[in-house]
Design an enzyme around this catalytic site. Structure first.
Site, PDB file in Angstrom:
ATOM      1  N   LYS A   1       0.836  -1.203   0.000  1.00  0.00           N
ATOM      2  CA  LYS A   1       0.000   0.000   0.000  1.00  0.00           C
ATOM      3  C   LYS A   1       0.880   1.268   0.000  1.00  0.00           C
ATOM      4  CE  LYS A   1      -3.929  -2.285   2.201  1.00  0.00           C
ATOM      5  NZ  LYS A   1      -4.798  -2.363   3.402  1.00  0.00           N
TER       6      LYS A   1
ATOM      7  N   TYR B   1     -12.472  -1.920  -3.305  1.00  0.00           N
ATOM      8  CA  TYR B   1     -12.995  -1.948  -1.937  1.00  0.00           C
ATOM      9  C   TYR B   1     -14.522  -1.897  -1.908  1.00  0.00           C
ATOM     10  CZ  TYR B   1      -8.430  -1.632   0.385  1.00  0.00           C
ATOM     11  OH  TYR B   1      -7.169  -1.904   0.865  1.00  0.00           O
TER      12      TYR B   1
ATOM     13  N   PHE C   1     -15.652   4.036   7.278  1.00  0.00           N
ATOM     14  CA  PHE C   1     -14.279   4.372   6.914  1.00  0.00           C
ATOM     15  C   PHE C   1     -14.011   4.329   5.405  1.00  0.00           C
ATOM     16  CE2 PHE C   1     -14.460  -0.137   8.235  1.00  0.00           C
ATOM     17  CZ  PHE C   1     -13.977  -0.780   7.103  1.00  0.00           C
TER      18      PHE C   1
ATOM     19  N   ARG D   1      -2.080 -14.439   3.872  1.00  0.00           N
ATOM     20  CA  ARG D   1      -2.820 -13.729   4.929  1.00  0.00           C
ATOM     21  C   ARG D   1      -2.160 -13.950   6.293  1.00  0.00           C
ATOM     22  NH1 ARG D   1      -6.964 -10.026   3.764  1.00  0.00           N
ATOM     23  NH2 ARG D   1      -7.974 -10.674   5.702  1.00  0.00           N
TER      24      ARG D   1
ATOM     25  N   THR E   1      -5.602  -7.576  10.452  1.00  0.00           N
ATOM     26  CA  THR E   1      -5.901  -6.300   9.781  1.00  0.00           C
ATOM     27  C   THR E   1      -5.418  -5.103  10.598  1.00  0.00           C
ATOM     28  OG1 THR E   1      -7.849  -7.291   8.767  1.00  0.00           O
ATOM     29  CG2 THR E   1      -7.787  -4.891   8.861  1.00  0.00           C
TER      30      THR E   1
ATOM     31  N   ARG F   1       2.451  -6.957   9.074  1.00  0.00           N
ATOM     32  CA  ARG F   1       1.796  -5.842   9.791  1.00  0.00           C
ATOM     33  C   ARG F   1       2.281  -5.750  11.238  1.00  0.00           C
ATOM     34  NH1 ARG F   1      -4.063  -7.396   7.270  1.00  0.00           N
ATOM     35  NH2 ARG F   1      -4.030  -6.034   5.432  1.00  0.00           N
TER      36      ARG F   1
ATOM     37  N   ASN G   1      -2.173  -0.070   6.884  1.00  0.00           N
ATOM     38  CA  ASN G   1      -1.632  -1.348   7.353  1.00  0.00           C
ATOM     39  C   ASN G   1      -0.700  -2.035   6.353  1.00  0.00           C
ATOM     40  OD1 ASN G   1      -3.609  -2.209   5.632  1.00  0.00           O
ATOM     41  ND2 ASN G   1      -4.853  -3.226   7.189  1.00  0.00           N
TER      42      ASN G   1
ATOM     43  N   HIS H   1      -1.883  -5.360   1.324  1.00  0.00           N
ATOM     44  CA  HIS H   1      -3.177  -5.996   1.054  1.00  0.00           C
ATOM     45  C   HIS H   1      -2.929  -7.385   0.492  1.00  0.00           C
ATOM     46  CE1 HIS H   1      -7.173  -6.829  -0.465  1.00  0.00           C
ATOM     47  NE2 HIS H   1      -6.570  -7.266  -1.539  1.00  0.00           N
TER      48      HIS H   1
ATOM     49  N   GLU I   1      -9.675  -9.733  -7.856  1.00  0.00           N
ATOM     50  CA  GLU I   1      -8.680  -8.664  -7.704  1.00  0.00           C
ATOM     51  C   GLU I   1      -7.561  -8.783  -8.743  1.00  0.00           C
ATOM     52  OE1 GLU I   1      -7.728  -9.050  -3.537  1.00  0.00           O
ATOM     53  OE2 GLU I   1      -9.685  -8.269  -2.928  1.00  0.00           O
TER      54      GLU I   1
HETATM   55  P1  ABT Z   1      -7.192  -5.136   3.109  1.00  0.00           P
HETATM   56  O1  ABT Z   1      -6.032  -5.944   2.721  1.00  0.00           O
HETATM   57  O2  ABT Z   1      -6.915  -3.677   2.976  1.00  0.00           O
HETATM   58  O3  ABT Z   1      -8.460  -5.574   2.441  1.00  0.00           O
HETATM   59  O4  ABT Z   1      -7.336  -5.425   4.661  1.00  0.00           O
HETATM   60  P2  ABT Z   1      -7.989  -6.702   5.350  1.00  0.00           P
HETATM   61  O5  ABT Z   1      -8.582  -7.614   4.351  1.00  0.00           O
HETATM   62  O6  ABT Z   1      -7.014  -7.274   6.309  1.00  0.00           O
HETATM   63  O7  ABT Z   1      -9.123  -6.029   6.206  1.00  0.00           O
HETATM   64  P3  ABT Z   1     -10.481  -5.415   5.724  1.00  0.00           P
HETATM   65  B1  ABT Z   1     -11.616  -5.747   6.769  1.00  0.00           B
HETATM   66  O8  ABT Z   1     -10.791  -5.872   4.339  1.00  0.00           O
HETATM   67  O9  ABT Z   1     -10.217  -3.880   5.769  1.00  0.00           O
HETATM   68  C1  ABT Z   1     -10.160  -3.117   4.577  1.00  0.00           C
HETATM   69  C2  ABT Z   1      -9.463  -1.821   4.869  1.00  0.00           C
HETATM   70  O10 ABT Z   1     -10.228  -1.054   5.728  1.00  0.00           O
HETATM   71  C3  ABT Z   1      -9.422  -0.539   6.760  1.00  0.00           C
HETATM   72  N1  ABT Z   1     -10.216  -0.475   7.973  1.00  0.00           N
HETATM   73  C4  ABT Z   1     -10.862  -1.575   8.403  1.00  0.00           C
HETATM   74  C5  ABT Z   1     -10.296   0.731   8.650  1.00  0.00           C
HETATM   75  O11 ABT Z   1      -9.701   1.722   8.226  1.00  0.00           O
HETATM   76  N2  ABT Z   1     -11.028   0.781   9.781  1.00  0.00           N
HETATM   77  C6  ABT Z   1     -11.677  -0.324  10.273  1.00  0.00           C
HETATM   78  O12 ABT Z   1     -12.339  -0.227  11.306  1.00  0.00           O
HETATM   79  C7  ABT Z   1     -11.583  -1.561   9.541  1.00  0.00           C
HETATM   80  C8  ABT Z   1     -12.287  -2.810  10.010  1.00  0.00           C
HETATM   81  C9  ABT Z   1      -8.262  -1.484   6.887  1.00  0.00           C
HETATM   82  C10 ABT Z   1      -8.093  -1.966   5.497  1.00  0.00           C
HETATM   83  N3  ABT Z   1      -7.159  -1.154   4.759  1.00  0.00           N
HETATM   84  N4  ABT Z   1      -6.403  -0.329   4.739  1.00  0.00           N
HETATM   85  N5  ABT Z   1      -5.645   0.442   4.395  1.00  0.00           N
HETATM   86 MG    MG Z   2      -9.799  -7.104   2.759  1.00  0.00          MG
END
Ligand code: ABT
Ligand code: MG
Length: 147
Positions: free
Chosen positions: A9, A49, A57, A85, A91, A102, A112, A115, A126
């Site tokens: 990212k 997304y 968010f 993963r 996450t 992470r 984070n 992805h 994707e």
């Molecule tokens: P991604 O790899 O970015 O999809 O992350 P992951 O699959 O581990 O987690 P998900 B649940 O898909 O989160 C997507 C992005 O949203 C952000 N996020 C998530 C927030 O900012 N606040 C929150 O409360 C949550 C649950 C984290 C992930 N990406 N970034 N950047």
């Molecule tokens: Mg995700």
């Protein structure tokens, strides 16, 4: 062979973590099938997304992921979707175990570092969003019989 979509990212690119992340997947024994440095358009970000479009968010997520270049990749190998993963960690980087990407490099859930596709269906979707079929290179590593 199983494939997954992995992306460093914008925060990971800015922090010079492309090499470190590529190294971890190489060291593990996976094979790079495609990779490119690119800027994500707002349209692509919203599509990628899409599952989060009703979350509070979502706006921040789209503006973060379009805020600078990302390094998009396809990695290939046995069990690569689930294992990537695990290598990434939780996450929220504050919940991610030390030793994961992470866990070692992140602090904030909204930034984070990496992805990775979360299922075979996401991986196919994707990879198709970011790459054309002929971007994927298929080759045999002579070392592969040892891992
Ligand atoms: P991604 O790899 O970015 O999809 O992350 P992951 O699959 O581990 O987690 P998900 B649940 O898909 O989160 C997507 C992005 O949203 C952000 N996020 C998530 C927030 O900012 N606040 C929150 O409360 C949550 C649950 C984290 C992930 N990406 N970034 N950047
Ligand atoms: Mg995700």
């Amino acid at each position: 062979m199983e494939k997954t979509f992995i992306m460093v990212k914008p925060d990971g690119v800015q922090r010079n973590l492309i090499g470190e992340i590529v190294q971890r997947f190489e060291n593990k024994g996976y094979t790079l099938a495609a990779g490119k440095l690119m800027n994500i358009s707002k349209e692509l970000a919203e599509e990628h997304y899409g599952e989060h479009k009703d979350k509070p968010f979502f706006g921040e997520l789209v503006s973060f992921i379009t805020s600078g270049p990302v390094f998009a990749m396809v990695w290939e190998g046995e069990g690569v979707i689930a294992t990537a993963r695990k290598m990434m960690g939780a996450t929220n980087p504050q919940d991610a175990e030390p030793g994961t990407i992470r866990g070692d490099f992140g602090v904030q859930v909204g930034m984070n570092v990496i992805h990775g596709s979360d299922s075979p269906e996401s991986a196919e979707r994707e990879i198709g969003l970011f790459f054309n079929e002929d971007d994927l290179v298929s080759y045999e590593k002579t070392i592969s019989k040892w891992v």
